[in-house]
Design a protein around this motif. Structure first.
Motif, short mmCIF file in Angstrom:
data_model
loop_
_atom_site.label_atom_id
_atom_site.label_comp_id
_atom_site.label_asym_id
_atom_site.label_seq_id
_atom_site.Cartn_x
_atom_site.Cartn_y
_atom_site.Cartn_z
N ALA A 36 102.38 46.28 31.51
CA ALA A 36 102.16 44.34 31.85
C ALA A 36 101.76 44.28 30.53
O ALA A 36 100.62 44.96 30.27
N LYS A 58 94.89 41.84 27.25
CA LYS A 58 94.94 42.76 28.38
C LYS A 58 96.24 43.58 28.59
O LYS A 58 96.85 42.71 28.87
N GLN A 65 102.68 49.86 32.29
CA GLN A 65 103.39 49.59 33.45
C GLN A 65 103.74 48.52 32.93
O GLN A 65 104.48 47.09 33.54
N ILE A 121 98.73 46.57 30.59
CA ILE A 121 98.63 48.17 31.18
C ILE A 121 100.48 48.76 30.82
O ILE A 121 101.63 48.72 31.16
N LYS A 144 95.07 49.77 29.59
CA LYS A 144 94.54 50.28 30.42
C LYS A 144 93.43 49.90 31.47
O LYS A 144 92.78 49.50 31.55
N ALA A 145 94.50 48.43 31.39
CA ALA A 145 92.91 47.04 31.89
C ALA A 145 92.86 47.29 33.49
O ALA A 145 92.30 45.92 34.12
N ASP A 146 93.46 48.38 33.53
CA ASP A 146 93.42 48.49 35.56
C ASP A 146 92.41 49.09 35.44
O ASP A 146 92.04 49.66 36.44
N ARG A 147 91.69 49.75 34.82
CA ARG A 147 90.75 50.09 35.09
C ARG A 147 89.22 49.91 34.83
O ARG A 147 88.98 48.68 34.43
N GLU A 148 88.54 50.62 35.30
CA GLU A 148 86.98 49.96 35.51
C GLU A 148 86.57 49.73 33.83
O GLU A 148 86.78 50.22 32.76
N VAL A 161 86.93 46.88 32.47
CA VAL A 161 87.69 45.92 31.43
C VAL A 161 86.86 45.03 31.11
O VAL A 161 86.53 44.34 29.90
#
Lengths: 321, 179
Positions: free
Chosen positions: A238, A231, A236, A233, A200-204, A206
């Motif tokens: 990624a 990292k 997705q 996601i 969930k590396a698109d979260r705040e 990281v």
């Protein structure tokens, strides 16, 4: 035990499993998972065919995305033309003995692919422990020809560490913003992780988590394998090809450094000893439950006539083990 | 496994005690709860999932929008003793026969199938004729469902079906005597 002594139907089941027949694999796992009386004979047949798979352990807190990550790994490995087995473990309710096994819900895309076999397993709290059961299920999948076996665990407790030890490559999944720093220090799994994944590396958060994990790794004793932080996601897809590259690198490192054999031996030794412990307690229990000696010792414990050590030694002496 | 083979297991028990969990016969029943088709509500399925867990079963839940192929494949790999089909959309007359046919093709006739959701009572006979053991409509208690499953799953709940049928009780007893 020679092959000729084994029930022909069981032998046939084992042979069909070895050819990769899915229904036979499913049934073999059931036998093994339930420690059925037929399981030893089946393991005898299957064991010579084991030792080929790369076993990957995935652990991490509930909600960190282990199942979704597993699903992405399945897809990536299938792209690489490798067959995949998955053992997804969920907790048994200690109160009722039941369990909800819901990991499969994230892995449904692969249902039409004969190269993928997914099995959900409850922790159950069996004699011999989760690790023993998981190892045997992994052996079945290994013998039945899966190139990659992913063991996805619940993410809490000593059982996790034991299960992770059975894997060649252990991945710990962390998520930004899931708790304060001290959680990572407490977790014993951090010490045995070969790869760290920030999912969930698109979260705040990281960068903060990344920094923190790096600091933790720097505090740990230096080892030849430098634990990488990746990292992803997973939802997705990624970062997944990079992850499988690192997993491959880790396996190559294990093999080139002699670590592979070393770990294998240590693991087999641990497994043998715990199987012996399991067998000893089983025999004691069976004998004592039949003879009623156990109840008498418990009485004496209750009356404070004996302490725990004395009672244990008496029990052992009585059973002449 | 055939009945005749039981003595073999017993002999084995004498020379070479087998490593068996004591609670072997109390192992949980495994159930797949599935939502075939396109309806978008799974509150009922989740309540049943949770309820059967509380009744001591291991329940595999696979979520919404499952095709018959997905359901049967999951049941096969998970080696479940029972499948519960929850359907609200009215497509049961299309989906159930396909599921039952696929189970048959995979020699899984020994798996108990039951249905729940919104199914007109007058259609129950034809659904049961497909080999579906029961239809549980709204208002059914979890207890009734759990009892139905317990009473109707394959007797050894999975350790001896088809090619290996017939004797897990015998093995255990033989093993015990062997001690």
């Amino acid at each position: 035990m020679t092959t000729s002594q084994i029930d022909p139907a069981l032998l046939d089941l084992a042979r069909r499993g070895l050819t990769g027949e899915r229904r036979a694999i499913a049934r073999l796992i059931t036998f093994v998972e339930n420690r059925s009386p037929a399981a030893p004979a089946l393991m005898h047949e299957l064991t010579p065919h084991t030792g080929r798979a790369h076993v990957i352990g995935i652990t991490g807190a509930p909600g960190s995305g282990k199942s979704t990550l597993t699903n992405e790994l399945i897809k990536e490995y299938r792209r690489q033309d490798k067959t995949v087995g998955v053992v997804a473990v969920d907790p048994t309710s200690t109160l009722t003995g039941g369990a909800v096994l819901g990991d499969r819900i994230r892995m449904l895309e692969n249902y039409q692919d004969a190269g993928v076999f997914i099995r959900s397993m409850a922790t159950r709290g069996q004699l011999g422990g989760l690790a023993a059961m998981t190892n045997d299920v992994v052996r079945v999948l290994d013998a039945c020809g899966k190139d990659i076996i992913i063991v996805e665990t619940v993410g809490v407790g000593q059982d996790e560490v034991d299960v992770a030890k059975a894997a060649h490559t252990t991945i710990l999944v962390e998520v930004p913003g899931m708790g304060d720093d001290i959680q990572a220090i407490k977790a014993g799994v951090l010490e045995i992780a070969d790869l760290l994944v920030i999912n969930k590396a698109d979260r705040e958060g990281v960068e903060k988590l990344d920094l923190y994990l790096k600091a933790m790794l720097n505090l740990a004793p230096r080892k030849p394998w430098r634990v990488p932080i990746l990292k992803t996601i997973a939802a997705q897809g990624a970062g997944i090809p990079e992850l499988t590259r690192k997993i491959d690198e880790h396996l190559a490192f294990l093999k080139s450094s002699g670590e592979y054999e070393k770990r294998e031996r240590a693991r087999l030794r641990d497994e043998l000893l715990s199987r012996v412990r399991e067998e000893i307690s089983r025999r004691i229990l069976r004998r004592e439950l039949q003879a009623g000696g156990l109840a008498e010792l418990v009485n004496q414990l209750e009356n404070r006539q004996l302490d725990l050590n004395e009672a244990a030694l008496q029990l052992l002496a009585q059973t002449r083990l | 496994m055939s009945q005749q083979s039981a003595p073999t297991a017993g002999d084995q028990g004498q020379n070479q005690p087998e490593m068996v969990s004591e609670n072997f016969r109390e192992r949980p029943i495994r159930v797949l709860i599935a939502k075939p088709g396109l309806d978008g509500h799974d509150r009922g399925a989740k309540v049943v999932t949770r309820g059967l867990r509380d009744a001591g079963m291991e329940v595999i839940y696979t979520g919404l929008h499952q095709t018959p192929e997905m359901i049967v494949e999951a049941a096969l790999q998970e080696d479940v003793d029972a499948i519960g089909l929850s359907i609200l959309s009215g497509a049961h007359n299309v989906l159930f026969p396909r599921i039952m046919k696929l189970l048959k093709e995979n020699q899984m006739e020994d798996v108990l199938v039951f249905a729940g959701g919104i199914i007109p009572p007058e259609e129950e006979p034809q659904i049961r004729a497909l080999g579906i053991g029961a239809v549980f409509g709204p208002g059914t208690t979890i207890e009734d469902t759990a009892n139905f499953i317990r009473q109707n799953v394959r007797p050894d709940a999975g350790l001896a079906s088809g090619e290996t049928s017939g004797g897990s009780e015998t093995w255990v007893d033989a093993g015990d005597k062997g001690q």
